[in-house]
Design an enzyme around this catalytic site. Structure first.
Site, PDB file in Angstrom:
ATOM      1  N   LYS A  13      -6.191   8.617  -3.233  1.00 40.73           N
ATOM      2  CA  LYS A  13      -5.859   7.486  -4.093  1.00 40.73           C
ATOM      3  C   LYS A  13      -6.868   7.319  -5.231  1.00 40.73           C
ATOM      4  O   LYS A  13      -6.483   7.130  -6.374  1.00 40.73           O
ATOM      5  CB  LYS A  13      -5.838   6.178  -3.296  1.00 40.73           C
ATOM      6  CG  LYS A  13      -4.777   6.090  -2.227  1.00 40.73           C
ATOM      7  CD  LYS A  13      -4.768   4.701  -1.583  1.00 40.73           C
ATOM      8  CE  LYS A  13      -6.064   4.295  -0.902  1.00 40.73           C
ATOM      9  NZ  LYS A  13      -6.403   5.043   0.310  1.00 40.73           N
ATOM     10  N   ARG A  88      -4.022  -3.903   1.648  1.00 34.15           N
ATOM     11  CA  ARG A  88      -4.142  -3.053   2.820  1.00 34.15           C
ATOM     12  C   ARG A  88      -3.590  -3.735   4.062  1.00 34.15           C
ATOM     13  O   ARG A  88      -3.620  -3.156   5.143  1.00 34.15           O
ATOM     14  CB  ARG A  88      -5.622  -2.767   3.066  1.00 34.15           C
ATOM     15  CG  ARG A  88      -6.026  -1.333   2.824  1.00 34.15           C
ATOM     16  CD  ARG A  88      -7.535  -1.337   2.910  1.00 34.15           C
ATOM     17  NE  ARG A  88      -8.094  -0.070   3.244  1.00 34.15           N
ATOM     18  CZ  ARG A  88      -8.673   0.730   2.353  1.00 34.15           C
ATOM     19  NH1 ARG A  88      -8.680   0.447   1.086  1.00 34.15           N
ATOM     20  NH2 ARG A  88      -9.235   1.841   2.746  1.00 34.15           N
ATOM     21  N   ARG A 123     -15.685  15.242   2.028  1.00 39.46           N
ATOM     22  CA  ARG A 123     -15.836  14.308   0.908  1.00 39.46           C
ATOM     23  C   ARG A 123     -17.308  13.948   0.686  1.00 39.46           C
ATOM     24  O   ARG A 123     -18.057  13.725   1.625  1.00 39.46           O
ATOM     25  CB  ARG A 123     -15.016  13.043   1.180  1.00 39.46           C
ATOM     26  CG  ARG A 123     -15.078  12.051   0.038  1.00 39.46           C
ATOM     27  CD  ARG A 123     -13.864  11.214  -0.009  1.00 39.46           C
ATOM     28  NE  ARG A 123     -13.922  10.118   0.954  1.00 39.46           N
ATOM     29  CZ  ARG A 123     -13.055   9.098   0.946  1.00 39.46           C
ATOM     30  NH1 ARG A 123     -12.084   9.066   0.076  1.00 39.46           N
ATOM     31  NH2 ARG A 123     -13.160   8.150   1.843  1.00 39.46           N
ATOM     32  N   ARG A 156     -20.504   9.413   2.723  1.00 41.66           N
ATOM     33  CA  ARG A 156     -20.418   8.005   3.074  1.00 41.66           C
ATOM     34  C   ARG A 156     -20.529   7.855   4.586  1.00 41.66           C
ATOM     35  O   ARG A 156     -19.976   8.643   5.321  1.00 41.66           O
ATOM     36  CB  ARG A 156     -19.061   7.437   2.625  1.00 41.66           C
ATOM     37  CG  ARG A 156     -19.104   6.735   1.306  1.00 41.66           C
ATOM     38  CD  ARG A 156     -17.720   6.556   0.729  1.00 41.66           C
ATOM     39  NE  ARG A 156     -16.790   5.873   1.636  1.00 41.66           N
ATOM     40  CZ  ARG A 156     -15.529   5.596   1.295  1.00 41.66           C
ATOM     41  NH1 ARG A 156     -15.066   5.951   0.111  1.00 41.66           N
ATOM     42  NH2 ARG A 156     -14.739   4.988   2.140  1.00 41.66           N
ATOM     43  N   ARG A 167     -10.573   4.546  11.232  1.00 45.38           N
ATOM     44  CA  ARG A 167      -9.978   4.116   9.961  1.00 45.38           C
ATOM     45  C   ARG A 167      -8.501   4.509   9.896  1.00 45.38           C
ATOM     46  O   ARG A 167      -7.683   3.784   9.348  1.00 45.38           O
ATOM     47  CB  ARG A 167     -10.743   4.715   8.787  1.00 45.38           C
ATOM     48  CG  ARG A 167     -12.093   4.044   8.593  1.00 45.38           C
ATOM     49  CD  ARG A 167     -12.976   4.832   7.687  1.00 45.38           C
ATOM     50  NE  ARG A 167     -12.525   4.831   6.308  1.00 45.38           N
ATOM     51  CZ  ARG A 167     -12.920   5.712   5.405  1.00 45.38           C
ATOM     52  NH1 ARG A 167     -13.729   6.689   5.753  1.00 45.38           N
ATOM     53  NH2 ARG A 167     -12.499   5.620   4.179  1.00 45.38           N
TER      54      ARG A 167
HETATM   55  P1  ADP Z   1     -10.703   4.859   1.583  1.00 48.42           P
HETATM   56  O1  ADP Z   1      -9.457   4.585   0.780  1.00 48.42           O
HETATM   57  O2  ADP Z   1     -11.185   6.226   1.460  1.00 48.42           O
HETATM   58  O3  ADP Z   1     -10.637   4.347   2.969  1.00 48.42           O
HETATM   59  P2  ADP Z   1     -12.063   2.651   0.307  1.00 48.42           P
HETATM   60  O4  ADP Z   1     -13.228   2.861  -0.543  1.00 48.42           O
HETATM   61  O5  ADP Z   1     -10.783   2.211  -0.308  1.00 48.42           O
HETATM   62  O6  ADP Z   1     -11.892   4.019   1.054  1.00 48.42           O
HETATM   63  O7  ADP Z   1     -12.401   1.602   1.465  1.00 48.42           O
HETATM   64  C1  ADP Z   1     -13.542   1.706   2.268  1.00 48.42           C
HETATM   65  C2  ADP Z   1     -13.686   0.494   3.171  1.00 48.42           C
HETATM   66  O8  ADP Z   1     -13.789  -0.687   2.389  1.00 48.42           O
HETATM   67  C3  ADP Z   1     -12.528   0.222   4.105  1.00 48.42           C
HETATM   68  O9  ADP Z   1     -12.603   0.992   5.274  1.00 48.42           O
HETATM   69  C4  ADP Z   1     -12.712  -1.275   4.375  1.00 48.42           C
HETATM   70  O10 ADP Z   1     -13.771  -1.529   5.285  1.00 48.42           O
HETATM   71  C5  ADP Z   1     -13.146  -1.792   3.017  1.00 48.42           C
HETATM   72  N1  ADP Z   1     -11.976  -2.196   2.191  1.00 48.42           N
HETATM   73  C6  ADP Z   1     -11.622  -1.694   0.976  1.00 48.42           C
HETATM   74  N2  ADP Z   1     -10.502  -2.269   0.512  1.00 48.42           N
HETATM   75  C7  ADP Z   1     -10.124  -3.169   1.460  1.00 48.42           C
HETATM   76  C8  ADP Z   1      -9.033  -4.076   1.602  1.00 48.42           C
HETATM   77  N3  ADP Z   1      -8.084  -4.189   0.662  1.00 48.42           N
HETATM   78  N4  ADP Z   1      -8.979  -4.839   2.724  1.00 48.42           N
HETATM   79  C9  ADP Z   1      -9.907  -4.759   3.693  1.00 48.42           C
HETATM   80  N5  ADP Z   1     -10.952  -3.926   3.630  1.00 48.42           N
HETATM   81  C10 ADP Z   1     -11.071  -3.133   2.537  1.00 48.42           C
END
Ligand code: ADP
Ligand code: ZN
Length: 210
Positions: A13, A88, A123, A156, A167
């Site tokens: 994404k 999400r 990654r 990360r 996750r």
């Molecule tokens: P990826 O899409 O690779 O999982 P992100 O950088 O989008 O990574 O998200 C990393 C973390 O940030 C998630 O696992 C969560 O803990 C938090 N996070 C990000 N966006 C949201 C969201 N919309 N709602 C809840 N937690 C979020």
């Protein structure tokens, strides 16, 4: 154009959001990046989010909804935006609707779990600017160094294999129901994530311009 990118963690994404943001000249908004930034600068929000994020859990809805509310009223969002990693959960999507934000398109990038697990282990992100790389699919020009800012590339914490598994579980239970949510609104297009980044981009642009 107001766009949402859906997909499992590691589906690409973020990478695709960058491409679209340049093509349509609208900002890419990543709640993950905003939270990581807050964590780095040690704001109150960052402190609140830290333990959730590092364990692979979702940060509470009210925290991320607050982040989005603040972000989308900024001037650069007036012609639209791409949401990467938000919503999400169903309550997050409902909050967007309640704000009166009318989303034009939702594209779901589908990648099977086995591939996700494999991809996440490769990654790497820049410690300084957050740019994202991959040992196999998106190599930096110089190993271990960010092309954009010369920062050091690190893995990360939440990309370690055991965290990736949780996750993915969270993705399937909390986020995947959003496909149905947006399908019912007639906004959803599914794109199969391809081996090559550019091939996924092509399909994504086709979906957006259809
Ligand atoms: P990826 O899409 O690779 O999982 P992100 O950088 O989008 O990574 O998200 C990393 C973390 O940030 C998630 O696992 C969560 O803990 C938090 N996070 C990000 N966006 C949201 C969201 N919309 N709602 C809840 N937690 C979020
Ligand atoms: Zn960098």
């Amino acid at each position: 154009m107001k766009i949402i990118l859906l997909g499992a963690p590691g589906a690409g994404k973020g990478t695709q959001a960058e491409v679209i943001c340049n093509r349509y000249n609208i900002p890419a908004i990543s709640t993950g990046n905003i939270i990581r930034e807050a964590l780095k600068t040690g704001t109150e929000m960052g402190l609140k989010a830290k333990s959730y994020m590092e364990s692979g859990a979702l940060v509470p809805d009210e925290v991320v909804i607050g982040i989005i509310k603040e972000r989308i009223v900024k001037d650069d969002c007036k012609d639209g935006f791409i949401l990467d990693g938000f919503p999400r959960t169903i309550p997050q999507a409902e909050a967007l609707d309640k704000m009166g934000i009318v989303i034009d398109k939702v594209v779901d990038i589908e990648v099977p779990d086995e591939k996700i697990i494999n991809r996440m282990s490769g990654r790497r992100v820049c410690e300084k600017c957050g740019a994202s790389y991959h040992l196999e699919y998106k190599k930096p020009k110089v190993e271990g160094i960010c092309d954009a800012c010369s920062g050091t590339l690190i893995q990360r914490k939440d990309d370690h294999p055991d965290t990736v598994k949780s996750r993915l579980d969270v993705y399937h239970s909390e986020t995947e129901p959003l496909k149905d949510y947006y399908e019912k609104q007639g906004k959803l297009t599914v794109v199969e994530g391809q081996e090559e980044i550019e091939d996924t981009t092509r399909l994504l642009i086709e979906a957006l311009e259809a």
